[in-house]
Motif scaffolding. Sequence first.
Motif, PDB file in Angstrom:
ATOM      1  N   ILE A  96     -12.807  -5.905  -0.155  1.00 59.23           N
ATOM      2  CA  ILE A  96     -12.421  -7.246   0.325  1.00 59.23           C
ATOM      3  C   ILE A  96     -11.128  -7.211   1.138  1.00 59.23           C
ATOM      4  CG2 ILE A  96     -13.677  -8.486  -1.490  1.00 59.23           C
ATOM      5  CD1 ILE A  96     -10.922  -8.981  -2.873  1.00 59.23           C
ATOM      6  N   GLY A  97     -10.805  -6.045   1.673  1.00 57.29           N
ATOM      7  CA  GLY A  97      -9.603  -5.923   2.499  1.00 57.29           C
ATOM      8  C   GLY A  97      -9.858  -6.288   3.947  1.00 57.29           C
ATOM      9  N   PRO A  98      -8.924  -5.895   4.839  1.00 58.71           N
ATOM     10  CA  PRO A  98      -8.984  -6.340   6.237  1.00 58.71           C
ATOM     11  C   PRO A  98      -9.725  -5.392   7.186  1.00 58.71           C
ATOM     12  CG  PRO A  98      -6.882  -5.297   5.809  1.00 58.71           C
ATOM     13  CD  PRO A  98      -7.640  -5.261   4.516  1.00 58.71           C
ATOM     14  N   THR A  99     -10.164  -4.212   6.707  1.00 65.90           N
ATOM     15  CA  THR A  99     -10.696  -3.228   7.659  1.00 65.90           C
ATOM     16  C   THR A  99     -12.218  -3.300   7.785  1.00 65.90           C
ATOM     17  OG1 THR A  99     -10.626  -1.502   5.950  1.00 65.90           O
ATOM     18  CG2 THR A  99      -8.715  -1.679   7.410  1.00 65.90           C
ATOM     19  N   LEU A 170     -13.334  -9.090  -6.872  1.00 68.70           N
ATOM     20  CA  LEU A 170     -11.954  -8.639  -7.048  1.00 68.70           C
ATOM     21  C   LEU A 170     -11.644  -7.459  -6.129  1.00 68.70           C
ATOM     22  CD1 LEU A 170     -11.903  -8.615 -10.980  1.00 68.70           C
ATOM     23  CD2 LEU A 170     -11.342 -10.534  -9.457  1.00 68.70           C
ATOM     24  N   ALA A 171     -10.346  -7.176  -5.965  1.00 69.08           N
ATOM     25  CA  ALA A 171      -9.911  -6.041  -5.148  1.00 69.08           C
ATOM     26  C   ALA A 171     -10.182  -4.720  -5.861  1.00 69.08           C
ATOM     27  CB  ALA A 171      -8.420  -6.174  -4.844  1.00 69.08           C
ATOM     28  N   GLY A 172     -10.125  -3.626  -5.106  1.00 72.17           N
ATOM     29  CA  GLY A 172     -10.332  -2.299  -5.674  1.00 72.17           C
ATOM     30  C   GLY A 172      -9.045  -1.624  -6.134  1.00 72.17           C
ATOM     31  N   VAL A 173      -7.921  -1.933  -5.477  1.00 70.74           N
ATOM     32  CA  VAL A 173      -6.640  -1.329  -5.875  1.00 70.74           C
ATOM     33  C   VAL A 173      -6.297  -1.843  -7.279  1.00 70.74           C
ATOM     34  CG1 VAL A 173      -4.175  -1.155  -5.327  1.00 70.74           C
ATOM     35  CG2 VAL A 173      -5.865  -1.163  -3.471  1.00 70.74           C
ATOM     36  N   PRO A 174      -6.111  -0.933  -8.256  1.00 70.80           N
ATOM     37  CA  PRO A 174      -5.983  -1.375  -9.647  1.00 70.80           C
ATOM     38  C   PRO A 174      -4.912  -2.427  -9.896  1.00 70.80           C
ATOM     39  CG  PRO A 174      -6.399   0.983  -9.588  1.00 70.80           C
ATOM     40  CD  PRO A 174      -6.220   0.541  -8.151  1.00 70.80           C
ATOM     41  N   SER A 175      -3.718  -2.266  -9.330  1.00 70.26           N
ATOM     42  CA  SER A 175      -2.655  -3.242  -9.616  1.00 70.26           C
ATOM     43  C   SER A 175      -3.031  -4.627  -9.087  1.00 70.26           C
ATOM     44  CB  SER A 175      -1.328  -2.779  -9.000  1.00 70.26           C
ATOM     45  OG  SER A 175      -1.469  -2.645  -7.592  1.00 70.26           O
ATOM     46  N   ILE A 176      -3.701  -4.675  -7.961  1.00 72.41           N
ATOM     47  CA  ILE A 176      -4.118  -5.963  -7.385  1.00 72.41           C
ATOM     48  C   ILE A 176      -5.255  -6.565  -8.217  1.00 72.41           C
ATOM     49  CG2 ILE A 176      -4.981  -7.127  -5.314  1.00 72.41           C
ATOM     50  CD1 ILE A 176      -3.738  -4.866  -3.643  1.00 72.41           C
ATOM     51  N   MET A 177      -6.216  -5.720  -8.596  1.00 73.84           N
ATOM     52  CA  MET A 177      -7.332  -6.190  -9.429  1.00 73.84           C
ATOM     53  C   MET A 177      -6.808  -6.778 -10.736  1.00 73.84           C
ATOM     54  SD  MET A 177      -9.479  -5.626 -12.151  1.00 73.84           S
ATOM     55  CE  MET A 177      -9.613  -3.942 -12.713  1.00 73.84           C
ATOM     56  N   GLN A 178      -5.843  -6.101 -11.330  1.00 76.31           N
ATOM     57  CA  GLN A 178      -5.310  -6.556 -12.617  1.00 76.31           C
ATOM     58  C   GLN A 178      -4.588  -7.889 -12.478  1.00 76.31           C
ATOM     59  OE1 GLN A 178      -3.068  -3.230 -14.279  1.00 76.31           O
ATOM     60  NE2 GLN A 178      -4.793  -1.835 -13.897  1.00 76.31           N
ATOM     61  N   GLY A 179      -3.847  -8.039 -11.397  1.00 77.78           N
ATOM     62  CA  GLY A 179      -3.160  -9.313 -11.144  1.00 77.78           C
ATOM     63  C   GLY A 179      -4.147 -10.452 -10.950  1.00 77.78           C
ATOM     64  N   MET A 180      -5.229 -10.172 -10.222  1.00 77.72           N
ATOM     65  CA  MET A 180      -6.272 -11.181 -10.008  1.00 77.72           C
ATOM     66  C   MET A 180      -6.946 -11.557 -11.321  1.00 77.72           C
ATOM     67  SD  MET A 180      -8.027  -9.473  -6.660  1.00 77.72           S
ATOM     68  CE  MET A 180      -7.485  -9.857  -4.980  1.00 77.72           C
TER      69      MET A 180
ATOM     70  N   GLY B 204       0.655  -0.649   6.585  1.00 81.83           N
ATOM     71  CA  GLY B 204      -0.386  -1.441   5.936  1.00 81.83           C
ATOM     72  C   GLY B 204      -1.686  -1.345   6.730  1.00 81.83           C
ATOM     73  N   GLU B 205      -2.826  -1.259   6.021  1.00 81.71           N
ATOM     74  CA  GLU B 205      -4.098  -1.029   6.712  1.00 81.71           C
ATOM     75  C   GLU B 205      -4.444  -2.142   7.705  1.00 81.71           C
ATOM     76  OE1 GLU B 205      -7.532  -1.055   4.105  1.00 81.71           O
ATOM     77  OE2 GLU B 205      -6.773  -2.739   2.940  1.00 81.71           O
ATOM     78  N   GLY B 206      -4.025  -3.374   7.371  1.00 77.76           N
ATOM     79  CA  GLY B 206      -4.382  -4.509   8.230  1.00 77.76           C
ATOM     80  C   GLY B 206      -3.769  -4.410   9.622  1.00 77.76           C
ATOM     81  N   THR B 207      -2.614  -3.755   9.706  1.00 77.77           N
ATOM     82  CA  THR B 207      -1.917  -3.651  10.997  1.00 77.77           C
ATOM     83  C   THR B 207      -2.732  -2.844  12.010  1.00 77.77           C
ATOM     84  OG1 THR B 207       0.183  -3.794   9.818  1.00 77.77           O
ATOM     85  CG2 THR B 207       0.291  -2.973  12.077  1.00 77.77           C
ATOM     86  N   ILE B 208      -3.495  -1.858  11.506  1.00 85.58           N
ATOM     87  CA  ILE B 208      -4.221  -0.973  12.425  1.00 85.58           C
ATOM     88  C   ILE B 208      -5.740  -1.102  12.264  1.00 85.58           C
ATOM     89  CG2 ILE B 208      -2.385   0.737  12.781  1.00 85.58           C
ATOM     90  CD1 ILE B 208      -3.659   2.391  10.473  1.00 85.58           C
ATOM     91  N   ALA B 209      -6.175  -2.189  11.641  1.00 85.94           N
ATOM     92  CA  ALA B 209      -7.619  -2.358  11.381  1.00 85.94           C
ATOM     93  C   ALA B 209      -8.435  -2.369  12.676  1.00 85.94           C
ATOM     94  CB  ALA B 209      -7.859  -3.637  10.586  1.00 85.94           C
ATOM     95  N   ALA B 210      -7.933  -3.085  13.689  1.00 84.05           N
ATOM     96  CA  ALA B 210      -8.699  -3.205  14.948  1.00 84.05           C
ATOM     97  C   ALA B 210      -8.830  -1.843  15.634  1.00 84.05           C
ATOM     98  CB  ALA B 210      -8.014  -4.207  15.879  1.00 84.05           C
ATOM     99  N   PRO B 228      -6.090   1.681   1.109  1.00 86.69           N
ATOM    100  CA  PRO B 228      -4.689   1.299   0.952  1.00 86.69           C
ATOM    101  C   PRO B 228      -4.136   1.726  -0.406  1.00 86.69           C
ATOM    102  CG  PRO B 228      -6.093  -0.560   0.442  1.00 86.69           C
ATOM    103  CD  PRO B 228      -7.014   0.596   0.779  1.00 86.69           C
ATOM    104  N   THR B 229      -2.888   2.121  -0.421  1.00 91.36           N
ATOM    105  CA  THR B 229      -2.172   2.342  -1.688  1.00 91.36           C
ATOM    106  C   THR B 229      -0.761   1.779  -1.513  1.00 91.36           C
ATOM    107  OG1 THR B 229      -1.597   4.567  -0.904  1.00 91.36           O
ATOM    108  CG2 THR B 229      -3.407   4.417  -2.494  1.00 91.36           C
ATOM    109  N   MET B 230      -0.055   1.664  -2.623  1.00 89.77           N
ATOM    110  CA  MET B 230       1.339   1.213  -2.580  1.00 89.77           C
ATOM    111  C   MET B 230       2.186   2.321  -3.197  1.00 89.77           C
ATOM    112  SD  MET B 230       1.472  -2.109  -1.599  1.00 89.77           S
ATOM    113  CE  MET B 230       2.815  -3.002  -2.415  1.00 89.77           C
ATOM    114  N   LYS B 231       3.361   2.567  -2.638  1.00 85.05           N
ATOM    115  CA  LYS B 231       4.309   3.455  -3.303  1.00 85.05           C
ATOM    116  C   LYS B 231       5.702   2.864  -3.167  1.00 85.05           C
ATOM    117  CE  LYS B 231       5.445   8.169  -4.346  1.00 85.05           C
ATOM    118  NZ  LYS B 231       4.976   9.542  -4.339  1.00 85.05           N
ATOM    119  N   GLU B 232       6.334   2.646  -4.312  1.00 86.50           N
ATOM    120  CA  GLU B 232       7.665   2.034  -4.357  1.00 86.50           C
ATOM    121  C   GLU B 232       7.728   0.795  -3.460  1.00 86.50           C
ATOM    122  OE1 GLU B 232       9.936   5.454  -3.361  1.00 86.50           O
ATOM    123  OE2 GLU B 232       9.159   6.509  -5.122  1.00 86.50           O
TER     124      GLU B 232
END
Lengths: 271, 271
Positions: A96-99, A170-180, B204-210, B228-232
């Motif tokens: 459900i992301g933007p790509t 729901l999203a696939g990234v675990p932290s986002i899924m958990q928040g949702m 962020g993936e959305g910036t380069i999706a197009a 996508p992932t997040m770090k710090e």
Amino acid sequence: MWFFFALRICRVAPLATHQGKIRMTTNPTACMILIGNELLSGRTQDKNLSWLSPQLNELGITMQHVHIIPDDAETIVATVNEARARYDYVFTTGGIGPTHDDITTECIGKAFNVAVERNAEAEAILRGYYSFDMLNAARLKMADIPVGATLIENPVSAAPAYKIENVFVLAGVPSIMQGMFAHAKHLLKGGKPTVSRQLELWIGEGTIAAQIEAVQHRFSAVEIGVYPTMKEGKARTTIVVRGTDEKQVVTAMDACETFCDSLGIQRITHA
Amino acid sequence: MWFFFALRICRVAPLATHQGKIRMTTNPTACMILIGNELLSGRTQDKNLSWLSPQLNELGITMQHVHIIPDDAETIVATVNEARARYDYVFTTGGIGPTHDDITTECIGKAFNVAVERNAEAEAILRGYYSFDMLNAARLKMADIPVGATLIENPVSAAPAYKIENVFVLAGVPSIMQGMFAHAKHLLKGGKPTVSRQLELWIGEGTIAAQIEAVQHRFSAVEIGVYPTMKEGKARTTIVVRGTDEKQVVTAMDACETFCDSLGIQRITHA
């Protein structure tokens, strides 16, 4: 709508079969659909099932089936439609992301035969989160929601999840899924949580299979699982007793401990 | 039998759909059925998918669907029958041990409508492995095999796996499953392995999706995934290009690198 749910939730679903006996639970049932080529290829290890299943169990909802499927529209539509007819709740993760490879929402629209349209509330959320130059067309796509869905807040990265009938997207990234999920819990109606007790032993499971089966036959309201592991070439067995009636679970586990002690089987203790 | 397989293997299966376009693979397809209440409850994290899928890919067999299901006979029989009709190869894990909750083999018999009988070769293997006092009735149950199945050696703990038509029935304990698979590989007929390249970026993936989507449109023979992932608190994106034609994969990844460099996007490097 709530009448529809009430009917579904009261349905009696088979929990487990042992030797032809079927025990029943009146708990609502759940199915997860984990969407993503990266899960199927082995590149990414799913972490959402092992997190969500205990959360649902606390609410008295029993996970019954998990599908892991690719980013393929036909497969997603067919799997969602089969699951939503068969289980009380369906949770999808991923896509459900933007790509361009995020196709879950268009598939949910197809599965429910409803249009996917720009949702004003979702768009306002994205406009509040992203700066003007960051909110491009790709990110705005995350405000396209199947008509009739209820938005679910995303406290991590804004773009909302949603619920349509009994399907939670729901999203696939675990932290986002958990928040949702934290914002979706109040939409779920559960039953009795399953409680469990476990006993770890320094013995091969085959040696005590008959004794464990005898306990299972005495306590048909619980489910006894036997899980072998190896450590430094030595066989180990974990007996897990599960059920919604804590007293029965404790009594059945007592029976397991009694026969293990009478056979002099060494327990594994964790300091 | 081999004629049957040859027919199945030549079948063209949809690999992935992006925006309505369907790319096709002539690779044989696989489905895994992970059997066990402990997987569904979240108690045990499956490790067999992430090991087996790359092994199959090396042989040119594409994992298409994974089911995680409980130790419930009706569910096992139905899932096996659906999967063996739909995919070229089916691999089950779990439920072939000596305890009462190991019901996979009786379910495989039901699914194929064949008897499950004491197999002389399997019994001889168990008699050679276990001492007389260890080989009780429960362990001998592991020599009960569906009629018509071909045994597969278990180099770890003796009790064999087996293959019946296109279904491979393997253990759930990863080390045992892996040992069995080593002895099952020669029974598989594959196609072209999928190769992949990946690029990790601080963006962020959305910036380069197009831009990524434009590359996907230019190279329809590859599959581009964006993760996508997040770090710090910083957004990161991994672009993965996959396909059976390595030249196309490399060329498509070059195109990704070119646009990323032209936009000045910082790559994540691993020292």
